[in-house]
Write an enzyme that holds these catalytic residues in place. Sequence first.
Site, PDB file in Angstrom:
ATOM      1  CB  ALA A  94      -0.906  -0.072   1.320  1.00  0.00           C
ATOM      2  CE  LYS A  95       5.498   0.535  -3.695  1.00  0.00           C
ATOM      3  NZ  LYS A  95       4.426  -0.372  -4.071  1.00  0.00           N
ATOM      4  NE  ARG A  96      -2.924   2.680   2.397  1.00  0.00           N
ATOM      5  CZ  ARG A  96      -4.115   2.868   1.609  1.00  0.00           C
ATOM      6  NH1 ARG A  96      -3.595   3.758   0.556  1.00  0.00           N
ATOM      7  NH2 ARG A  96      -4.977   2.194   1.458  1.00  0.00           N
TER       8      ARG A  96
END
EC number: 4.1.1.23
Length: 272
Positions: A94-96
């Site tokens: 998700a690479k939040r």
Amino acid sequence: MTFIQQLEHAWAAGNTLLQVGLDPDPQRFPRELEGKPDAIFQFCREIVDATAPYACSFKPQIAYFAAHRAEDQLEALCAHIRAAHPHLPIVLDAKRGDIGTTAEHYAREAYERYGAHAMTVNPYMGLDSVEPYLGWKDRGVIVLCRTSNPGGSDLQFLKLDNGEPLYLHVAGMVADKWNADGQCGLVVGATFPNELAAVRQRIGDAMPLLVPGIGAQGGDVTATVNAGRNAAGTGMMINSSRAILYASGGDDWRQAAADAARDLRDAINGVR
């Protein structure tokens, strides 16, 4: 069992460092799935079951589901993996990168809604963007470090006053300050084997590396394994997505995916 413990078990039990990425593109699905409302789930489920014998983990990319309003199918997929292949961890890609209560809700989304064992996060906003995930002591936090895309050099290769490149500073900060409970890993691309080796040298053997870029992005298996493995010959989740998912568009797509996963697993093992 923590994420790291589960991953170590998967490395040993399956004799594999291969991570299967789940990036479903309905335009590339086999004809038998056309028009089915849950085609994304069905495609990914079949891929998971076909490749599980050769995988150490699965990495669903959340955007490929959200763009098709298929978050419920992602939930179903994660539930299937946990039920049918409970020894294989799920890394939600998700690479939040947000902070505070927003990051807390992203953590709940990943760890409660989807039941992921780990997720990818962006450290650009510092510890504030990572700390909310570290509160889940049994889950993994995989921090972007030296990514596989060419444009990553725009920022990641900038030199600090001491001459150290930014990506290596991130690696050291995660290893020395953020990984107190042994939850962290790093994303380092196979397309940059020299930097991959530098990161492994900087962080030591304990921290796992998620390594994208093999296959469609051009990363070399031999260079990747030699650069990123730890002293035990493990320490990596070497990800492949498209080369496995779309190994065939014909009726043999399940077997073709299994064969592609097996071949890459064997190629990796031939080096380590």
